[in-house]
Design a protein around this motif. Structure first.
Motif, PDB file in Angstrom:
ATOM      1  N   ILE A  69       7.635 -12.057  -3.027  1.00 35.22           N
ATOM      2  CA  ILE A  69       7.571 -11.113  -4.155  1.00 35.22           C
ATOM      3  C   ILE A  69       6.131 -10.729  -4.445  1.00 35.22           C
ATOM      4  O   ILE A  69       5.816  -9.553  -4.696  1.00 35.22           O
ATOM      5  N   ILE A  70       5.225 -11.699  -4.406  1.00 35.14           N
ATOM      6  CA  ILE A  70       3.810 -11.413  -4.672  1.00 35.14           C
ATOM      7  C   ILE A  70       3.262 -10.452  -3.625  1.00 35.14           C
ATOM      8  O   ILE A  70       2.598  -9.451  -3.950  1.00 35.14           O
ATOM      9  N   VAL A  71       3.531 -10.739  -2.354  1.00 34.88           N
ATOM     10  CA  VAL A  71       3.034  -9.868  -1.277  1.00 34.88           C
ATOM     11  C   VAL A  71       3.645  -8.471  -1.391  1.00 34.88           C
ATOM     12  O   VAL A  71       2.941  -7.460  -1.276  1.00 34.88           O
ATOM     13  N   TRP A  72       4.954  -8.401  -1.612  1.00 36.97           N
ATOM     14  CA  TRP A  72       5.625  -7.099  -1.741  1.00 36.97           C
ATOM     15  C   TRP A  72       5.053  -6.292  -2.902  1.00 36.97           C
ATOM     16  O   TRP A  72       4.754  -5.098  -2.761  1.00 36.97           O
ATOM     17  N   THR A  73       4.883  -6.925  -4.056  1.00 35.21           N
ATOM     18  CA  THR A  73       4.406  -6.213  -5.242  1.00 35.21           C
ATOM     19  C   THR A  73       3.002  -5.668  -5.034  1.00 35.21           C
ATOM     20  O   THR A  73       2.702  -4.515  -5.383  1.00 35.21           O
ATOM     21  N   ALA A  74       2.137  -6.491  -4.444  1.00 32.93           N
ATOM     22  CA  ALA A  74       0.736  -6.093  -4.272  1.00 32.93           C
ATOM     23  C   ALA A  74       0.556  -5.050  -3.184  1.00 32.93           C
ATOM     24  O   ALA A  74      -0.403  -4.273  -3.229  1.00 32.93           O
ATOM     25  N   SER A  75       1.453  -5.008  -2.236  1.00 33.31           N
ATOM     26  CA  SER A  75       1.279  -4.101  -1.097  1.00 33.31           C
ATOM     27  C   SER A  75       2.251  -2.926  -1.157  1.00 33.31           C
ATOM     28  O   SER A  75       1.894  -1.841  -1.630  1.00 33.31           O
ATOM     29  N   ALA A  76       3.477  -3.137  -0.728  1.00 34.13           N
ATOM     30  CA  ALA A  76       4.409  -2.015  -0.566  1.00 34.13           C
ATOM     31  C   ALA A  76       4.832  -1.386  -1.886  1.00 34.13           C
ATOM     32  O   ALA A  76       4.911  -0.150  -1.999  1.00 34.13           O
ATOM     33  N   LEU A  77       5.139  -2.200  -2.887  1.00 34.16           N
ATOM     34  CA  LEU A  77       5.562  -1.622  -4.160  1.00 34.16           C
ATOM     35  C   LEU A  77       4.450  -0.773  -4.759  1.00 34.16           C
ATOM     36  O   LEU A  77       4.683   0.353  -5.207  1.00 34.16           O
ATOM     37  N   HIS A  78       3.227  -1.301  -4.759  1.00 30.89           N
ATOM     38  CA  HIS A  78       2.117  -0.517  -5.303  1.00 30.89           C
ATOM     39  C   HIS A  78       1.889   0.755  -4.498  1.00 30.89           C
ATOM     40  O   HIS A  78       1.654   1.828  -5.066  1.00 30.89           O
ATOM     41  N   ALA A  79       1.983   0.658  -3.182  1.00 26.52           N
ATOM     42  CA  ALA A  79       1.800   1.859  -2.357  1.00 26.52           C
ATOM     43  C   ALA A  79       2.841   2.912  -2.692  1.00 26.52           C
ATOM     44  O   ALA A  79       2.536   4.107  -2.778  1.00 26.52           O
ATOM     45  N   ALA A  80       4.086   2.482  -2.889  1.00 30.57           N
ATOM     46  CA  ALA A  80       5.170   3.428  -3.150  1.00 30.57           C
ATOM     47  C   ALA A  80       4.988   4.176  -4.459  1.00 30.57           C
ATOM     48  O   ALA A  80       5.386   5.337  -4.578  1.00 30.57           O
ATOM     49  N   VAL A  81       4.394   3.531  -5.458  1.00 30.32           N
ATOM     50  CA  VAL A  81       4.256   4.181  -6.766  1.00 30.32           C
ATOM     51  C   VAL A  81       2.856   4.733  -7.001  1.00 30.32           C
ATOM     52  O   VAL A  81       2.603   5.339  -8.048  1.00 30.32           O
ATOM     53  N   ASN A  82       1.946   4.543  -6.048  1.00 30.96           N
ATOM     54  CA  ASN A  82       0.578   4.995  -6.279  1.00 30.96           C
ATOM     55  C   ASN A  82       0.160   6.175  -5.406  1.00 30.96           C
ATOM     56  O   ASN A  82      -0.335   7.179  -5.910  1.00 30.96           O
ATOM     57  N   PHE A  83       0.350   6.068  -4.101  1.00 32.49           N
ATOM     58  CA  PHE A  83      -0.302   7.027  -3.213  1.00 32.49           C
ATOM     59  C   PHE A  83       0.423   8.365  -3.106  1.00 32.49           C
ATOM     60  O   PHE A  83      -0.023   9.253  -2.379  1.00 32.49           O
ATOM     61  N   GLY A  84       1.489   8.540  -3.859  1.00 33.09           N
ATOM     62  CA  GLY A  84       2.124   9.852  -3.939  1.00 33.09           C
ATOM     63  C   GLY A  84       1.758  10.603  -5.198  1.00 33.09           C
ATOM     64  O   GLY A  84       2.281  11.704  -5.443  1.00 33.09           O
ATOM     65  N   GLN A  85       0.858  10.045  -5.991  1.00 30.79           N
ATOM     66  CA  GLN A  85       0.570  10.658  -7.286  1.00 30.79           C
ATOM     67  C   GLN A  85       0.012  12.064  -7.152  1.00 30.79           C
ATOM     68  O   GLN A  85       0.508  12.999  -7.779  1.00 30.79           O
ATOM     69  N   TYR A  86      -1.032  12.227  -6.341  1.00 34.51           N
ATOM     70  CA  TYR A  86      -1.571  13.579  -6.179  1.00 34.51           C
ATOM     71  C   TYR A  86      -0.672  14.461  -5.312  1.00 34.51           C
ATOM     72  O   TYR A  86      -0.453  15.639  -5.644  1.00 34.51           O
ATOM     73  N   PRO A  87      -0.112  13.949  -4.205  1.00 37.66           N
ATOM     74  CA  PRO A  87       0.767  14.813  -3.401  1.00 37.66           C
ATOM     75  C   PRO A  87       1.903  15.444  -4.205  1.00 37.66           C
ATOM     76  O   PRO A  87       2.253  16.597  -3.962  1.00 37.66           O
ATOM     77  N   TYR A  88       2.480  14.729  -5.163  1.00 39.74           N
ATOM     78  CA  TYR A  88       3.540  15.295  -6.009  1.00 39.74           C
ATOM     79  C   TYR A  88       2.998  15.831  -7.329  1.00 39.74           C
ATOM     80  O   TYR A  88       3.373  16.909  -7.786  1.00 39.74           O
ATOM     81  N   GLY A  89       2.141  15.044  -7.985  1.00 40.74           N
ATOM     82  CA  GLY A  89       1.687  15.383  -9.336  1.00 40.74           C
ATOM     83  C   GLY A  89       0.466  16.260  -9.391  1.00 40.74           C
ATOM     84  O   GLY A  89       0.123  16.776 -10.461  1.00 40.74           O
ATOM     85  N   GLY A  90      -0.184  16.479  -8.239  1.00 42.43           N
ATOM     86  CA  GLY A  90      -1.348  17.356  -8.228  1.00 42.43           C
ATOM     87  C   GLY A  90      -0.997  18.791  -8.588  1.00 42.43           C
ATOM     88  O   GLY A  90      -1.856  19.552  -9.033  1.00 42.43           O
ATOM     89  N   TYR A  91       0.274  19.150  -8.381  1.00 37.86           N
ATOM     90  CA  TYR A  91       0.767  20.453  -8.852  1.00 37.86           C
ATOM     91  C   TYR A  91       1.428  20.177 -10.200  1.00 37.86           C
ATOM     92  O   TYR A  91       2.571  19.733 -10.267  1.00 37.86           O
ATOM     93  N   ILE A  92       0.701  20.433 -11.273  1.00 38.11           N
ATOM     94  CA  ILE A  92       1.085  19.937 -12.592  1.00 38.11           C
ATOM     95  C   ILE A  92       2.436  20.461 -13.044  1.00 38.11           C
ATOM     96  O   ILE A  92       3.154  19.790 -13.798  1.00 38.11           O
TER      97      ILE A  92
END
Length: 865
Positions: free
Chosen positions: A708-731
């Protein structure tokens, strides 16, 4: 000088790799000069230009008796039972640049006196006699009798020896449970952990390495008239703990710390070695320098309208840019921390990169299919759940908030269900809900009292179609009764429409849903459920698991830079008046809202399979590949995530089994038991009595918890973080603010809505200045550094001497590469319509590897941005 005048055959030869302070001193690079912002730019380029020469001068200064080392035996003890300490030895000559070293690293030779009675080295003391700290990368010893080469992986700042109560010690990269530690090293191992724990008193200094806990009592500014509730330590506002700083308390509230510079244990700040550090400090530049300049340009200088006039006007941020005065651009564009974020041309314009969501199709974001697809393949894909009862109900206390039962009727839904009834769809598990009623309603009265916020709590019901896509059926918009929250909500139900004013109302209803979703994503899915909940694990690991411990070696890469970025967030992002409060709907109630959600946080539910079952989007099925059957078969986040989860768990299982043959071994591991006890009782103290915490008495509990610790720090964070500008950059696709309710007939706003749906939409959502805040921040957060370390990788091949562990880790990396191929194949399958959607943006957020920059893929080991 010892080198060159003795018989080297009776010596141990070593190589010391370090980096002098002036090569790494980011504070010097980013310091504000006396002449203000332009001084910053001059300092930046002055230092940057001199980096190479500075490295040589600083390296030369280490020659002579400036740095000494003592070897410590792992096999021979002195009269006290501690490993023998060898004679003091100083750094010798500087070696030519080694091709394996980073560009800013220097290597030095060193020779230690040695005889057979000393035994095999297992640690060393180091003293720095210079006034400046340096970064010790590694020490390597060669040709050790009966051992061969010995590696010490250090990665630590070393200050003048007088700064420490005990000499700095580093251990060999061997792996031992406490009970299996060579007896001569055991007391050294225990003493180092005691040093890292400290005594819980005093104000922490820059050079400190102490890990301790505190509540979030530094977000507000009580003395400046802008307090915030203390989060943590109370039933009302529970919260995970953060690193204790011991700063002075405010005059107004003796329980609150004064805002200001943030302490993190010194080695947590080694992000100075990484280019991501420029991105992290870019946030500081934004909040302290750039955004005030942009605000003055928009509101004071009035060089641009404070409102977008059309969707084309929004797209001009990427296609043409914003015209700004030359003096403002001159102060923004040269900042190295922002040079990749803002792009300027010769026409005095500020231009952002085009977000991925409109790179292929400019208008498909408005479709219902894309709206629904982003619920399961967007930046916040882990909130939707299957509807089990109709109408939807609430868990809010009716004595405080009235009857929150949904007002959506079966008739509302069945209009668009292709002949299927609600009862049939419930039985066939085809109805889903995106429900923000309970999270937002208790705060709506306060949120809507803010100057410009006008918000609803939303419920959205979706139908799983025969082609595997989701269709939104109805949106319920609720606001508090004017007579009081206890009278329940005043709700309206909006249904899909394609033409006329009803289509505009439907578009606005979707915008209000996304505003809820954006706030929940940033505050809960992202900040709380990854950044905040992980910090206590990082603290406890450093306090109770020695660097020699196998679980330390397993987990340490997954904490890299997390404490550092969280400290920066408390200073510039989530603090009172910070970037999040300025640009997201809940405003000053943002982090307080996350505390309310934390009350229901469950550690074991962070495992992806448990999360999917809890949200009822999957059912347990032993015959299925992952023991689960997804009810939405084409659910990109879940499909890719389950493969990553299984790979992580298999790796952890294999690694843990190397050191724990039985459950008894887990129970008898004193460091492990102390670590877990403190995670629960101190790190997550407000939830310590919850029955769901694993008891840490079995191998299964250890594997599950570490996975759970490894998943949360790596894949879960990646899934909710690195799409922020690709989707949200168009306000307009992911607005973060709502400024007015849906207009009522007979009002000027309604008439405007009839005549121009774009103006009505843009006057409802995030305005221009707040959009610039959003885009600036989420572009930083969505980027990868050039030297990012991804899941299945390590920053050094010498992280352990255990060949079985190294082989298991290699298999883990190979499995992740195989999963990347499967993800690419799924994205190329036209029958899987949720993989790319109408906007033709393939889902790659759980694609493990990535290039530098804004890529919409890549899973770093840790929450490092």
């Amino acid at each position: 000088m010892l080198g060159g005048i003795f018989d080297k055959g009776q010596k141990i030869k070593g190589t010391v790799v370090l980096m002098p302070k002036n090569v790494l001193d980011f504070n010097a690079i980013t310091s504000i000069g006396k002449d203000g912002v332009t001084g910053t730019v001059k300092d930046v380029f002055g230092v940057a230009t001199d980096l190479a020469g500075g490295a040589l001068d600083a390296a030369t200064s280490f020659l002579g008796q400036n740095v000494s080392l003592h070897l410590i035996s792992a096999t021979q003890a002195d009269a006290s039972g501690k490993g023998k300490v060898g004679k003091k030895t100083y750094l010798d000559k500087r070696l030519p640049t080694l091709p394996t070293l980073g560009a800013r690293q220097d290597a030095f030779s060193i020779y230690f006196e040695w005889d057979a009675n000393f035994g095999i080295p297992g640690a060393f003391y180091i003293r720095n006699y210079t006034t400046d700290e340096f970064f010790l990368v590694s020490v390597t010893l060669e040709d050790i009798p009966n051992r061969g080469t010995i590696h010490f992986v250090c990665n630590s700042w070393v200050y003048n020896f007088k700064k420490y109560e005990k000499d700095r010690i580093f251990f060999v990269n061997d792996t031992y449970l406490p009970s299996a530690t060579p007896a001569p090293l055991l007391k050294y191992r225990q003493e180092e952990l005691e040093t890292l724990r400290g005594d819980g008193t005093g104000k922490r200094q820059e050079y400190d390495r102490i890990y301790d806990y505190d509540v979030y009592n530094d977000l507000g500014n009580p003395d400046g008239g802008d307090p915030r509730p203390i989060l943590g330590g109370s039933v009302i506002h529970p919260y995970p703990r953060r690193v204790r700083t011991g700063r002075e308390r405010t005059r107004t509230d003796p329980n609150s710390e004064k805002p200001g510079s943030i302490y993190v244990p010194r080695d947590e700040n080694f992000g100075h070695l990484k280019s991501s550090d420029f991105l992290m400090y870019g946030i500081k530049s934004l909040s302290q320098t750039v955004l005030p300049l942009l605000k003055s340009a928009i509101f004071d200088l009035k060089v641009t309208s404070s409102e977008f006039k059309s969707f084309d006007d929004v797209r001009s941020l990427y296609e043409g840019g914003i015209k700004l005065p030359t003096d403002i651009l001159r102060q923004i564009s040269p900042l190295p921390a922002l040079k990749e974020i803002f792009r300027t041309d010769g026409e005095n314009t500020l231009q952002f990169p085009p977000p991925h969501v409109i790179q292929v199709k400019k208008s498909e974001w408005m479709t219902d299919e894309e709206f629904a697809r982003e619920v399961i393949a967007g930046v916040n894909p882990n909130v939707v759940r299957r509807l089990q009862e109709f109408p939807p109900k609430s868990s809010l206390d009716p004595s405080l908030y009235g009857d929150q039962t949904s007002t959506i009727t079966k008739e509302d839904l069945e209009i668009n269900m292709d002949g299927v009834t609600v009862d049939e769809a419930l039985a066939a598990k085809r109805l889903f809900i995106l429900d923000y009623q309970d999270a937002f309603f208790p705060y709506l009265t306060r949120i809507n009292s803010l100057p410009v916020a006008r918000a609803y709590a939303t419920r959205t019901i979706l139908f799983l179609k025969d082609d595997g896509t989701l269709k939104p059926l109805a949106i319920e918009l609720s606001k508090p009764h004017p007579g009081g929250d206890n009278l329940g909500p005043v709700s309206k139900v909006v249904l899909p429409a394609l033409v006329g004013v009803d289509s505009t109302i439907w578009l606005l209803a979707k915008a209000h849903v996304i505003v809820n979703d954006s706030g929940y994503h940033q505050l809960m899915s992202h900040w709380l459920n990854t950044h905040a909940v992980m910090e206590p694990f990082a603290i406890a690991t450093n306090r109770h698991l020695s660097v020699l411990h196998p679980i330390y070696k397993l987990l340490y890469p997954h904490y890299r830079d997390t404490i550092n970025i969280n400290g920066l967030a408390r200073q510039s992002l989530i603090n009172a008046g910070g970037i999040i409060e300025q640009s997201f709907l809940p405003g000053k109630y943002s982090i307080e809202m996350s505390s309310a959600v934390y009350k229901n946080w469950v550690f074991t539910d962070q495992a992806l399979p448990a999360d999917l079952v809890k949200r009822r989007v999957a059912v347990e099925d032993p015959s299925s590949p992952h023991g689960l059957r997804l009810l939405i078969k084409d659910y990109p986040y879940a499909v890719d995530g389950l493969e990553i989860w299984d790979a992580i768990k298999s790796w952890v299982q294999e690694y843990v089994s190397l050191y724990y043959p039985t459950d008894v071994a887990v129970q008898q591991d004193t460091e492990l038991q102390a670590w877990w006890k403190e995670v629960v009782e101190k790190g997550h103290a407000d939830l310590k009595d919850k029955p769901w915490w694993p008891k840490m008495q079995t191998i299964e509990a250890l594997v599950k918890s570490c996975s759970i610790i490894v998943w949360t720090a790596s894949a879960l964070h990646a899934a909710v973080n690195f799409g922020q500008y690709p989707y949200g950059g168009y306000i307009v696709n992911r607005p973060t603010l709502s400024r007015r309710f849906i207009p009522e007939p007979g009002t000027p706003e309604y008439d405007e809505m009839v005549s121009s749906y774009q103006k009505a939409y843009l006057k409802t959502i995030t305005p221009k200045f707040e959009t610039l805040i959003d885009l600036s921040v989420i572009e930083i957060l969505s980027r990868h550094a050039s030297d990012e370390v991804y899941l299945g990788q390590r920053d050094t091949p010498n992280w352990t001497t255990d060949n079985k562990a190294l082989e298991a880790f290699k298999r883990f990396g190979s499995k992740l590469t195989e999963i990347e191929g499967k993800i690419n194949a799924r994205n190329s399958d036209p029958s899987l319509r949720n993989r790319s959607g109408p906007v033709q943006l393939p889902y790659t957020l759980l694609h493990r590897s990535s290039e530098e920059g804004l890529t919409f893929k890549g899973i770093p080991n840790s929450i490092s941005i």
